[in-house]
Design a protein around this motif. Sequence first.
Motif, short mmCIF file in Angstrom:
data_model
loop_
_atom_site.label_atom_id
_atom_site.label_comp_id
_atom_site.label_asym_id
_atom_site.label_seq_id
_atom_site.Cartn_x
_atom_site.Cartn_y
_atom_site.Cartn_z
N ASN B 10 70.41 -39.61 88.82
CA ASN B 10 69.15 -40.03 89.46
C ASN B 10 68.64 -38.69 90.16
O ASN B 10 69.51 -38.12 91.04
CB ASN B 10 68.99 -41.23 90.14
CG ASN B 10 69.12 -42.48 89.58
OD1 ASN B 10 68.06 -42.78 89.22
ND2 ASN B 10 70.33 -43.23 89.42
N VAL B 12 65.42 -37.85 92.74
CA VAL B 12 63.74 -38.32 93.44
C VAL B 12 63.39 -36.90 94.20
O VAL B 12 64.23 -36.33 94.78
CB VAL B 12 64.06 -39.30 94.49
CG1 VAL B 12 62.63 -39.69 95.04
CG2 VAL B 12 64.65 -40.50 93.77
N LYS B 15 56.15 -34.23 94.67
CA LYS B 15 55.30 -33.50 93.98
C LYS B 15 55.15 -31.90 94.23
O LYS B 15 55.16 -31.70 95.52
CB LYS B 15 53.89 -34.04 93.98
CG LYS B 15 52.87 -33.72 93.13
CD LYS B 15 51.63 -34.26 93.42
CE LYS B 15 50.41 -33.68 92.80
NZ LYS B 15 49.81 -32.31 93.38
N SER B 38 59.70 -41.98 78.33
CA SER B 38 58.84 -42.60 79.68
C SER B 38 59.07 -44.25 79.53
O SER B 38 59.58 -44.68 78.57
CB SER B 38 57.30 -42.36 79.24
OG SER B 38 57.30 -40.83 79.50
N THR B 82 56.68 -30.10 90.01
CA THR B 82 56.73 -31.22 89.50
C THR B 82 55.22 -31.92 89.85
O THR B 82 54.94 -31.82 90.80
CB THR B 82 57.98 -32.07 89.85
OG1 THR B 82 58.01 -32.06 91.39
CG2 THR B 82 59.29 -31.48 89.41
N ARG B 84 53.77 -36.07 89.09
CA ARG B 84 54.00 -37.52 89.07
C ARG B 84 54.27 -37.80 87.72
O ARG B 84 55.05 -38.75 87.30
CB ARG B 84 53.00 -38.33 89.79
CG ARG B 84 52.90 -38.21 91.26
CD ARG B 84 52.34 -39.12 92.06
NE ARG B 84 52.38 -38.80 93.50
CZ ARG B 84 51.52 -38.18 94.11
NH1 ARG B 84 50.55 -37.71 93.52
NH2 ARG B 84 51.77 -37.86 95.33
N SER B 87 57.70 -37.93 85.83
CA SER B 87 58.50 -39.00 86.25
C SER B 87 59.01 -39.83 84.76
O SER B 87 58.16 -40.09 84.02
CB SER B 87 57.93 -40.23 86.83
OG SER B 87 57.98 -39.44 88.12
N ARG B 112 67.61 -39.82 85.47
CA ARG B 112 66.08 -40.56 85.87
C ARG B 112 65.40 -39.67 86.74
O ARG B 112 65.92 -39.59 87.99
CB ARG B 112 66.44 -42.02 86.43
CG ARG B 112 64.97 -42.67 86.76
CD ARG B 112 65.21 -44.27 87.16
NE ARG B 112 65.69 -44.75 85.94
CZ ARG B 112 65.32 -45.59 84.88
NH1 ARG B 112 64.00 -45.36 84.94
NH2 ARG B 112 65.98 -46.08 83.95
N LEU B 113 64.34 -39.14 86.44
CA LEU B 113 63.47 -38.21 87.56
C LEU B 113 62.41 -39.14 87.96
O LEU B 113 61.61 -39.78 87.21
CB LEU B 113 63.17 -36.79 86.86
CG LEU B 113 62.12 -36.11 87.73
CD1 LEU B 113 63.02 -35.60 88.71
CD2 LEU B 113 61.66 -35.06 86.74
N THR B 114 62.42 -39.22 89.18
CA THR B 114 61.23 -39.95 90.02
C THR B 114 60.47 -38.63 90.82
O THR B 114 61.08 -38.18 91.71
CB THR B 114 61.63 -41.00 90.74
OG1 THR B 114 62.11 -42.02 90.15
CG2 THR B 114 60.45 -41.59 91.51
N VAL B 115 59.15 -38.65 90.59
CA VAL B 115 58.44 -37.52 91.47
C VAL B 115 57.59 -38.47 92.04
O VAL B 115 56.71 -39.10 91.69
CB VAL B 115 57.58 -36.66 90.37
CG1 VAL B 115 56.79 -35.52 91.25
CG2 VAL B 115 58.52 -35.74 89.60
#
Lengths: 116, 116
Positions: B10, B12, B15, B38, B82, B84, B87, B112-115
Motif C-alpha cells: 500500500n 498513500v 497530489k 481501477s 501524481t 488523484r 489512484s 494499492r496506490l492512493t493519491v
Amino acid sequence: AQKITQTQPGMFVQEKEAVTLDCTYDTSDPSYGLFWYKQPSSGEMIFLIYQGSYDQQNATEGRYSLNFQKARKSANLVISASQLGDSAMYFCAMREGRRGGNMLTFGGGTRLMVKP
Amino acid sequence: GAGVSQTPSNKVTEKGKYVELRCDPISGHTALYWYRQSLGQGPEFLIYFQGTGAADDSGLPNDRFFAVRPEGSVSTLKIQRTERGDSAVYLCASSPRTSGRNNEQFFGPGTRLTVL
C-alpha cells in the motif's frame, strides 16, 4: 469497440451446482489466446484456464472448462460443482497474435457469489 | 518457489508527489508486465519488458509514467507529479517467455496506490 465483453456484473450460484460465466471477444487476428483469471478479495490474479484459437477441443482444468465457440467469438467459463471458495471476481482476457503484442486485454469481470 | 512480489503493498501519497513501485518477478522469467486496475474494472495494460528493454509501452497513459528494468529482473514503475486519478491497484506479472502456445502470466499481489 470493446475487445473483451463480460455482460454479467454479478452472478449467484448455489453450492455444488454448475455455473457459466459469459465472455465474448472481438479480434481480426487469426491467432489469439483466451484466458480466465480468478481474483479473490485478497487481490491476486490466479490463472484458471487457457484456450488457443487453433485448439480443436475445449480446454478443461479440473472443475473448470471453457466453452469455446469460435464462430460466435465466445469463450464462456463453466465451473462445475461450485464451492464456497469459488466466490470471487472472474476475468476473461485475450492475447492477440504477434501483431497485438504480448499483453493481455481484460474484460470488466463478473463477481461470482456462491450460496451455501 | 517464490511468486511475483510487489512492494509496497500500500502506498498513500499526496497530489504532486513522486512515487516508485517495485516488482520482483519469478526467477528466470524474461518477460515482465505492468497493469493498472481501477476500482470495479479489469486490469489495463501499461508496459511490458522483454529482458531489460521495454518491448511495448503503448499503455502508459502519459509521460508522467515511466518504468525501468535495468538488469532484466526487478522492475520499478515510476510516477511523477501524481494525480488523484492515478489512484488504483498496480499489478505486475511475469512469464517465462513471450512466445509460445500458453504464455501464462503470473501476477503479483499488487500495490494499492492512493493519491490524496
